[in-house]
Scaffold this motif. Structure first.
Motif, mmCIF file in Angstrom:
data_model
loop_
_atom_site.group_PDB
_atom_site.id
_atom_site.type_symbol
_atom_site.label_atom_id
_atom_site.label_comp_id
_atom_site.label_asym_id
_atom_site.label_seq_id
_atom_site.Cartn_x
_atom_site.Cartn_y
_atom_site.Cartn_z
ATOM 1 N N ASN A 13 0.922 -0.953 -0.037
ATOM 2 C CA ASN A 13 -0.081 -0.013 -0.047
ATOM 3 C C ASN A 13 0.974 1.217 -0.079
ATOM 4 O O ASN A 13 0.299 2.323 -0.409
ATOM 5 N N SER A 14 1.985 1.286 0.771
ATOM 6 C CA SER A 14 2.755 2.307 0.550
ATOM 7 C C SER A 14 4.145 2.304 -0.502
ATOM 8 O O SER A 14 4.589 3.526 -0.531
ATOM 9 N N GLY A 15 4.148 1.472 -1.318
ATOM 10 C CA GLY A 15 5.025 1.441 -2.267
ATOM 11 C C GLY A 15 6.666 1.540 -1.750
ATOM 12 O O GLY A 15 7.241 2.242 -2.091
ATOM 13 N N VAL A 16 6.775 0.740 -0.873
ATOM 14 C CA VAL A 16 7.991 0.611 -0.031
ATOM 15 C C VAL A 16 8.293 -0.769 0.079
ATOM 16 O O VAL A 16 7.706 -1.544 -0.043
ATOM 17 N N GLY A 17 9.812 -0.873 0.285
ATOM 18 C CA GLY A 17 10.155 -2.313 0.816
ATOM 19 C C GLY A 17 10.309 -2.348 2.354
ATOM 20 O O GLY A 17 10.145 -1.257 3.176
ATOM 21 N N CYS A 18 10.900 -3.541 2.738
ATOM 22 C CA CYS A 18 11.142 -3.399 4.192
ATOM 23 C C CYS A 18 12.329 -4.510 4.712
ATOM 24 O O CYS A 18 12.557 -5.361 3.998
ATOM 25 N N ALA A 19 13.138 -4.088 5.679
ATOM 26 C CA ALA A 19 13.790 -4.996 6.406
ATOM 27 C C ALA A 19 13.616 -5.293 7.633
ATOM 28 O O ALA A 19 13.751 -4.359 8.553
ATOM 29 N N LEU A 20 13.246 -6.521 7.963
ATOM 30 C CA LEU A 20 12.534 -7.002 9.361
ATOM 31 C C LEU A 20 13.905 -7.786 9.819
ATOM 32 O O LEU A 20 14.262 -8.827 9.426
ATOM 33 N N TYR A 21 14.270 -7.233 11.354
ATOM 34 C CA TYR A 21 15.124 -8.032 11.853
ATOM 35 C C TYR A 21 14.827 -9.211 12.904
ATOM 36 O O TYR A 21 14.046 -8.869 13.762
ATOM 37 N N GLU A 22 15.108 -10.422 12.512
ATOM 38 C CA GLU A 22 14.473 -11.761 13.145
ATOM 39 C C GLU A 22 14.848 -11.456 15.006
ATOM 40 O O GLU A 22 13.996 -11.762 15.538
ATOM 41 N N ASN A 23 16.162 -10.839 15.178
ATOM 42 C CA ASN A 23 16.479 -10.870 16.463
ATOM 43 C C ASN A 23 15.670 -9.666 17.255
ATOM 44 O O ASN A 23 15.872 -9.560 18.503
ATOM 45 N N LYS A 24 15.005 -9.047 16.579
ATOM 46 C CA LYS A 24 14.210 -7.886 17.208
ATOM 47 C C LYS A 24 12.579 -8.375 17.335
ATOM 48 O O LYS A 24 12.123 -7.766 18.369
ATOM 49 N N ILE A 25 12.248 -9.482 16.892
ATOM 50 C CA ILE A 25 11.077 -9.746 17.001
ATOM 51 C C ILE A 25 10.700 -10.111 18.410
ATOM 52 O O ILE A 25 11.216 -11.076 18.906
ATOM 53 N N PRO A 26 9.583 -9.464 19.218
ATOM 54 C CA PRO A 26 9.367 -9.476 20.506
ATOM 55 C C PRO A 26 8.618 -10.916 20.728
ATOM 56 O O PRO A 26 7.494 -11.009 20.430
ATOM 57 N N LEU A 27 8.954 -11.732 21.489
ATOM 58 C CA LEU A 27 8.602 -13.063 21.829
ATOM 59 C C LEU A 27 8.513 -13.295 23.515
ATOM 60 O O LEU A 27 9.375 -12.876 24.157
ATOM 61 N N ASP A 28 7.143 -13.829 23.970
ATOM 62 C CA ASP A 28 7.133 -13.701 25.486
ATOM 63 C C ASP A 28 7.686 -15.050 25.618
ATOM 64 O O ASP A 28 7.857 -16.243 25.041
ATOM 65 N N PRO A 29 8.412 -15.351 26.982
ATOM 66 C CA PRO A 29 9.019 -16.492 27.074
ATOM 67 C C PRO A 29 8.192 -17.629 27.252
ATOM 68 O O PRO A 29 8.643 -18.732 26.649
#
Lengths: 349, 349
Positions: free
Chosen positions: B253-269
């Motif tokens: 929708n925004s006409g952009v790309g993205c870099a998502l960092y695996e080590n930043k994804i918040p996961l609960d214990p």
């Protein structure tokens, strides 16, 4: 009337949910200045400025509200919109936007949904409303439709169910009982078809009432007519369940009684002849039949000259003191208390 | 978790449609100044004055979106509202009204619907929204819910999916994957229960993720927090289908790309430990799991100091030029293109 089952079929799985929504909504265009953003975000965005917003929603279930063995999908799409717009017009408001949600089982190919949306689109174009959102999902069995309609009106023009006063005139639009008698004819033809599938039904003599059932029209024209005539209804409701049930709603909400004259109830000649054929009573059908989507409203007696002689409008009675109750005044001039014999989906199973 | 089947039962036929609506909606009160008229007329009447209106609708089908064998009806009512409010908050708007339509078969007694509406009411009270209408009807099989939510916002504050720019930071609220892992635990217990109905499940170690599945909360607090921090998201979406699918929506929708960092994804214990137990990959679950109802948004880099260190918000990546595509940057620093592996109701059958 029955659909060709040999058409090309595209399975819904191929498209996926987002592909399906994109595909089905691609031909819808936005017409209303109040529609800022339609389909394609988490929510639609609307701007009604100084107008009041009216909102109504309906749920239609296969096997309860419609039967796909005689209801073509395009008609079903059209009727789903009519059912909702009728509620907006019953507020004396202008319909502006709708959302359409659909749950279907895998037995429906894409082409079937395209037919359904073609009906939705025709309704949107004919009635000048924008399709601004919805949801499309699978169901375990059958088809289910949820439509929500939005409309706008000035504070002064909105007609509630609660404004009727003693001595107000009770007015109905069009004629009654047609949709119900159309359903009787279609149900009969369905039984004939089951016995002999080669038997082509001749629905020509019944075309008016069959169309009333399969392709009803909401009375947008009446809201426009009343504005032109400068008549503000003191109360208003749409006739979805049958005249009797709707009159009782107006009486209950307004705290008044009612005298309804049997000999004033407008019936189309086709309704009268089909009632004779089915050995049914026309008055009974008008009172309890439902699905006519005409408007029922009350006006101050002073407004009578403005509507007098209008072919769309029939005065069928007047409001009384609450203590007198809501009664049918028969042709024999006896009083029969009105009962809510309208359609009740929980008894129909 | 399972319901007592021996409770007193009142059949729906006894009440009829209007009686049922009156009965179920009697304890709902109107709180918003924009609600002029709620339940009880052909349509609700609303007044948003100079605010923009946002509107979203969802359809929930038994056997597709929910399983009554482990979903208590009160929770189901609550969750039905959350699913919709989440869409309103994803526009950076304030939720104000909802309509609730329900189709149920005769196997549901009145008491079951009362439970469902108690959940709806709790959600309305907790989130400060008015219930203004709906429809109640029968279905041939199972339960179906349609909720429409309305909200309001100033023109300036509305966040669309389409406003993300290159170099904007990608931010997510709360943590991900919990709802999906909660579902895995509930499905496992259901199988155990089938084999041995006397076996009482010990869900205590999984209480966080089971609650994420059964009683999710929409992030009203985030909309309020962002207003307080004076951060206007450049784009925003709610996470209903899984992080991967939602990022792709923002990118498209925004006409952009993205870099998502695996080590930043918040996961609960609890999510991490349950993933280990089920031999599933936490990143995969966060990317594709769905139903977390957290918010995903982009902000201008200049706004970073305003959100830095906030415990509700995690920066998980940044937007890039469209030509670079949308990629997961793994812990091993390799790039993997994101795919929309989110939940697809048409493949689930």
């Amino acid at each position: 009337m029955l659909e060709d089952k040999n058409k090309e079929r595209t399975s819904l799985e191929k498209l996926g949910e987002f592909g399906l929504i994109d595909h089905l909504t691609q031909h819808f265009t936005i017409k209303h200045p109040s529609t800022i953003k339609g389909v394609g975000d988490d929510a639609a965005v609307l701007d009604f400025k100084d107008k009041k917003v009216v909102l109504s929603t309906d749920l239609l279930v296969e096997g309860v509200h419609f039967d796909l063995s005689y209801m073509p999908l395009k008609h079903l799409g059209y009727k789903s919109v009519m059912v909702n717009l009728s509620d907006i017009y019953a507020m004396n408001a202008k319909a502006t936007q709708i959302t359409v949600s659909l749950a279907v089982s895998n037995r429906f190919p894409l082409e079937a949904l395209e037919e359904f949306y073609a009906g939705i689109q025709l309704a949107c174009e004919t009635y000048g409303v924008d399709m601004i959102g919805g949801d499309t999902t699978s169901s375990k069995t059958g088809m289910l439709i949820s439509v929500t309609a939005l409309g706008e009106a000035s504070k002064e023009s909105i007609a509630y169910r609660s404004g009727a006063k003693e001595n107000d005139l009770l007015v109905v639009t069009g004629d009654l009982g047609g949709a119900y008698m159309g359903l009787q004819v279609l149900e009969r033809e369905k039984e004939v078809f089951k016995v002999n599938p080669n038997n082509q039904p001749d629905l020509e003599p019944y075309s008016y009432i069959v169309e009333r059932q399969l392709k009803p029209e909401a009375r947008k024209d009446i809201v426009e007519l009343l504005a032109k005539l400068k008549v503000k209804p003191t109360s208003m409701i749409d006739i979805s369940d049958g005249l009797s049930s709707e009159i009782l709603h107006l009486c209950k909400n307004s705290g008044v009684g009612c005298a309804l004259y049997e000999n004033k109830i407008p019936l189309d000649p086709t309704v009268i002849s089909t009632c004779e054929e089915f050995k049914m009573d026309g008055t009974m059908i008008a009172l309890s039949g439902g699905e006519d989507y005409e408007l029922l409203f009350t006006i101050d007696q002073a407004d009578f000259p403005k509507i007098k002689g209008n072919p769309h409008l029939t005065v069928i009675g007047h409001m009384t003191d609450k203590s007198q109750g809501a009664n049918l005044v028969t042709r024999a001039e006896t009083l029969i208390p009105l009962k809510a014999q309208g359609w009740n989906s929980f008894q129909s199973q």
